[in-house]
Design an enzyme around this catalytic site. Structure first.
Site, PDB file in Angstrom:
ATOM      1  N   HIS A 200      32.165 -36.630 -10.579  1.00  0.00           N
ATOM      2  CA  HIS A 200      30.773 -36.788 -10.154  1.00  0.00           C
ATOM      3  C   HIS A 200      30.702 -37.079  -8.661  1.00  0.00           C
ATOM      4  CE1 HIS A 200      28.552 -37.697 -14.186  1.00  0.00           C
ATOM      5  NE2 HIS A 200      28.750 -36.427 -13.969  1.00  0.00           N
ATOM      6  N   ARG A 307      26.053 -24.343 -17.587  1.00  0.00           N
ATOM      7  CA  ARG A 307      26.946 -25.073 -18.496  1.00  0.00           C
ATOM      8  C   ARG A 307      26.106 -25.897 -19.481  1.00  0.00           C
ATOM      9  NH1 ARG A 307      29.388 -26.092 -13.216  1.00  0.00           N
ATOM     10  NH2 ARG A 307      31.388 -24.996 -13.032  1.00  0.00           N
ATOM     11  N   ARG A 343      26.184 -20.149 -20.677  1.00  0.00           N
ATOM     12  CA  ARG A 343      27.428 -20.245 -21.428  1.00  0.00           C
ATOM     13  C   ARG A 343      27.215 -21.071 -22.698  1.00  0.00           C
ATOM     14  NH1 ARG A 343      32.510 -22.932 -18.478  1.00  0.00           N
ATOM     15  NH2 ARG A 343      31.365 -24.853 -18.934  1.00  0.00           N
ATOM     16  N   GLU A 442      39.446 -16.524 -19.148  1.00  0.00           N
ATOM     17  CA  GLU A 442      40.071 -17.728 -18.587  1.00  0.00           C
ATOM     18  C   GLU A 442      41.395 -18.062 -19.267  1.00  0.00           C
ATOM     19  OE1 GLU A 442      37.260 -20.927 -19.079  1.00  0.00           O
ATOM     20  OE2 GLU A 442      36.444 -20.014 -20.879  1.00  0.00           O
ATOM     21  N   ASN A 465      39.201 -21.496 -12.744  1.00  0.00           N
ATOM     22  CA  ASN A 465      39.765 -22.847 -12.868  1.00  0.00           C
ATOM     23  C   ASN A 465      40.760 -22.918 -14.024  1.00  0.00           C
ATOM     24  OD1 ASN A 465      37.823 -23.205 -10.962  1.00  0.00           O
ATOM     25  ND2 ASN A 465      36.677 -24.762 -12.056  1.00  0.00           N
ATOM     26  N   ASP A 466      40.316 -22.513 -15.211  1.00  0.00           N
ATOM     27  CA  ASP A 466      41.201 -22.551 -16.370  1.00  0.00           C
ATOM     28  C   ASP A 466      42.247 -21.448 -16.325  1.00  0.00           C
ATOM     29  OD1 ASP A 466      40.520 -24.806 -17.786  1.00  0.00           O
ATOM     30  OD2 ASP A 466      38.884 -23.850 -18.865  1.00  0.00           O
ATOM     31  N   ARG A 476      45.653 -29.735 -12.644  1.00  0.00           N
ATOM     32  CA  ARG A 476      45.427 -30.028 -11.231  1.00  0.00           C
ATOM     33  C   ARG A 476      44.960 -31.452 -10.982  1.00  0.00           C
ATOM     34  NH1 ARG A 476      39.798 -27.115  -9.495  1.00  0.00           N
ATOM     35  NH2 ARG A 476      38.728 -27.319 -11.464  1.00  0.00           N
ATOM     36  N   CYS A 513      33.294 -17.023 -11.676  1.00  0.00           N
ATOM     37  CA  CYS A 513      32.410 -18.201 -11.670  1.00  0.00           C
ATOM     38  C   CYS A 513      33.187 -19.503 -11.476  1.00  0.00           C
ATOM     39  CB  CYS A 513      31.596 -18.265 -12.962  1.00  0.00           C
ATOM     40  SG  CYS A 513      32.584 -18.434 -14.464  1.00  0.00           S
TER      41      CYS A 513
END
Length: 591
Positions: A200, A307, A343, A442, A465-466, A476, A513
């Site tokens: 956050h 999301r 999604r 992903e 990312n994934d 990560r 994305c």
């Protein structure tokens, strides 16, 4: 004074120069002591009063937000208020006080440790980072219990600071509520010991456009209050007590950065078109409906990733169909016909809605999550699909399915989508009969089999990312291996390229994305590889657009192909940097 530097993870670019303002870590000050029986009721009341005080403070901060404040701010404070109302934080510590006959600070810290341990079971980066919300809420309660005054600088301190010596916050962690107060006092930057790209703190930093660095480990221990420091958010470096030469250099860099940001505003309404006339769609990623404000302010032409799991988090019961429908409809209507890719639920068995439920899994990242979870809970999935379909009547909604690995999963999903359509037809409810269905690539297995997926889907979206983590077997957020996380690994680039080619062959659009989409240093490589859609955090859109406007695809495509043929990261990285320079020289030829 000795000059030294500390390296962390830059989560919001920019350069800030100012004096360090240290925020204490109340959790480190908690001690355990026993209470006699006759003081237990008073201690429980002291705890209840502290909870009430924190709720009042958060509500006051929330109500003081300006109308044009980033939507994330109110959403994050709402999350903290929900946590304070949850029995696991507001009631469970009372039982600990009663049973253990201990002080309130110790009781809530014990409860926090138990909740955080549950979050540690979660493999998903974003959701695991939510443990920091619990810690931040508890930290705030403990500060009240310890009688800490507000640690914000006084107005006299602020007015005494010159323009180049604003305050820079140094903390173990910073809560959303604190960040809002800091922004209202116009602090220059903040740096923290903990946090990650998806924390956050990082999201707030990007939305507030404040230079910020997280994961510095020992910054609060090494930096003294009032010391002059430089924060380079782009490089992820903090320089403490810089000498005159370094200070002069960074002041020049700061001026240049601020000038560049002002220039970027000029292209907000300009279409993202390359020098040779190729249009690139720049979409935005959002978490909550109110994020649409930031999407429009950045000049995005659509939403490439909504999301939906944020509707499901921090609550004991699932949102019903009506609540979901209202949220999706709000976004669709606000975008006025522009694309809105939503999604489906990306949660799993290791991410239960009920905070009291503990589900153990040997390796949650490889377990029941995303579409696997939805297929195992068909009623939950049916409810969401009906809500999405209903909302599709009010805008240009497309459905995106996460974490596909087999065609069987896709076909089951399509069957459930048809059942949801049938149920709405029987009720006479209007929806888009031809709503587009896409899949997230992903998992390496999906990228390798991308052509088969493209054959049965309307579009593909690469979740880098994934994809990077699964391809390289790297978490990560784990400091021990985070340095190995590299989007330019040749295997990652080849999987992305395979997916793009599959889309091109079958005439299906392909977008990215993940974080790669918002990294301006990678823009020219991605469009050179054939991508024509990029979706990112709204704050990154203008810098990415600038790269596109300076690009000539005829040059980028040939050089991108050369990069894809390489097998060594150490050779790829300098060539990507050279790729950017080649395009820039074509735009600004030397005299």
């Amino acid at each position: 004074m000795t000059s030294f530097s500390i390296h962390g993870v830059g989560v919001s670019s920019g350069i800030a120069i100012g004096q360090a303002h240290l925020i204490s870590n109340a959790l480190l000050e908690v001690v355990h002591y026993q209470l006699p029986m006759h003081l237990i009721d008073d201690e429980i009341k002291r705890f209840s009063d502290a909870i009430a005080t924190v709720k009042y403070d958060l509500e006051k901060i929330n109500s003081s937000l300006r109308k044009n404040a980033p939507a994330e701010l109110s959403a994050f404070i709402g999350t903290h208020l929900m946590m304070l109302s949850d029995k696991s934080l507001s009631e469970a510590p009372k039982k600990i006080i009663q049973n253990e006959k201990c002080n309130a600070e110790w009781a809530i810290k014990l409860q926090m440790d138990e909740i955080v341990e549950q979050f540690e079971q979660i493999e998903d980066n974003y959701l695991r980072e939510r443990k920091q919300d619990v810690i931040q809420v508890v930290e705030r309660v403990i500060k009240v219990l310890l009688g800490h005054p507000s640690q914000l600088a006084t107005e006299q301190q602020l007015s005494a600071l010159s323009e180049e010596h604003k305050l820079i916050l140094v903390a173990h962690d910073i809560s959303p509520a604190d960040a809002i107060q800091f922004k209202q006092h116009e602090f220059a930057a903040f740096i923290t010991d903990v946090g990650g790209i998806t924390s956050h703190t990082a999201i707030l930093a990007r939305s507030l456009n404040i230079p910020s660095i997280v994961a510095l480990q020992k910054a609060r221990d090494l930096i003294r209050d009032g010391e002059l420091i430089i924060v380079d958010g782009k490089q992820g470096v903090v320089i403490v007590n810089p000498d005159k030469n370094i200070l002069t250099e960074y002041r020049l860099r700061q001026e240049q950065w601020e000038l560049e940001q002002q220039k970027l505003q000029r292209i907000k309404s300009t279409k993202a078109v390359t020098l040779d006339g190729i249009n690139i769609d720049l979409f935005a990623n959002i978490e909550v409906p109110d994020d649409v404000t930031a999407v429009k302010a950045a000049g995005a032409t659509g939403i490439g990733l909504y999301r939906t799991e944020f509707l499901f988090m921090n609550r004991r019961e699932m949102p019903d169909e009506e609540e979901q429908f209202i949220a999706y409809k709000k976004v669709a209507e606000a975008m006025k016909g522009d694309v809105v890719i939503i999604r489906t639920l990306d949660l799993g068995a290791d991410k239960q809605m009920n905070p009291d439920t503990v589900v153990t899994c040997a390796n949650p990242a490889l377990g029941l999550r995303a579409i696997r979870y939805c297929l195992s809970e068909p009623q939950i999935f049916h409810t969401q699909l009906r809500a999405l379909l209903r909302a599709s009547h009010f805008g240009n909604i497309k459905i995106l399915v996460p974490m596909l690995s087999t065609l069987s999963e896709l076909r089951q999903t399509k069957l459930l989508l048809e059942r949801a359509k049938l149920s709405l037809r029987k009720q006479g409810v209007l929806f888009n009969e031809n709503i587009a269905l896409g899949g997230m690539i992903e998992i390496p297995a999906a990228a390798i089999n991308a052509e088969a997926f493209a054959n049965e889907l309307d579009f593909l979206s690469i979740g880098t990312n994934d994809l990077i983590q699964y391809t390289l077997a790297i978490d990560r957020t784990d400091d021990a291996v985070a340095h190995l996380y590299n989007p330019l690994h040749p295997s990652v680039l080849k999987l992305i390229s395979m997916t793009i080619k599959a889309g091109e062959k079958l005439g299906k659009s392909v977008s990215v994305c993940g974080e790669m989409a918002g990294d301006a240093k990678l823009t020219k490589l991605l469009i050179g590889m054939g991508l024509r859609q990029l979706s990112m955090h709204p704050s990154h859109i203008l810098s990415v657009k600038q790269q596109i406007l300076h690009s000539q695809l005829s040059a980028l495509s040939a050089n991108s192909r050369k990069i894809l043929n390489l097998t060594d990261i150490e050779k790829i990285e300098p060539l990507v940097a050279k790729l950017n320079r080649i395009a820039d020289l074509r735009m600004h030829p030397r005299p």
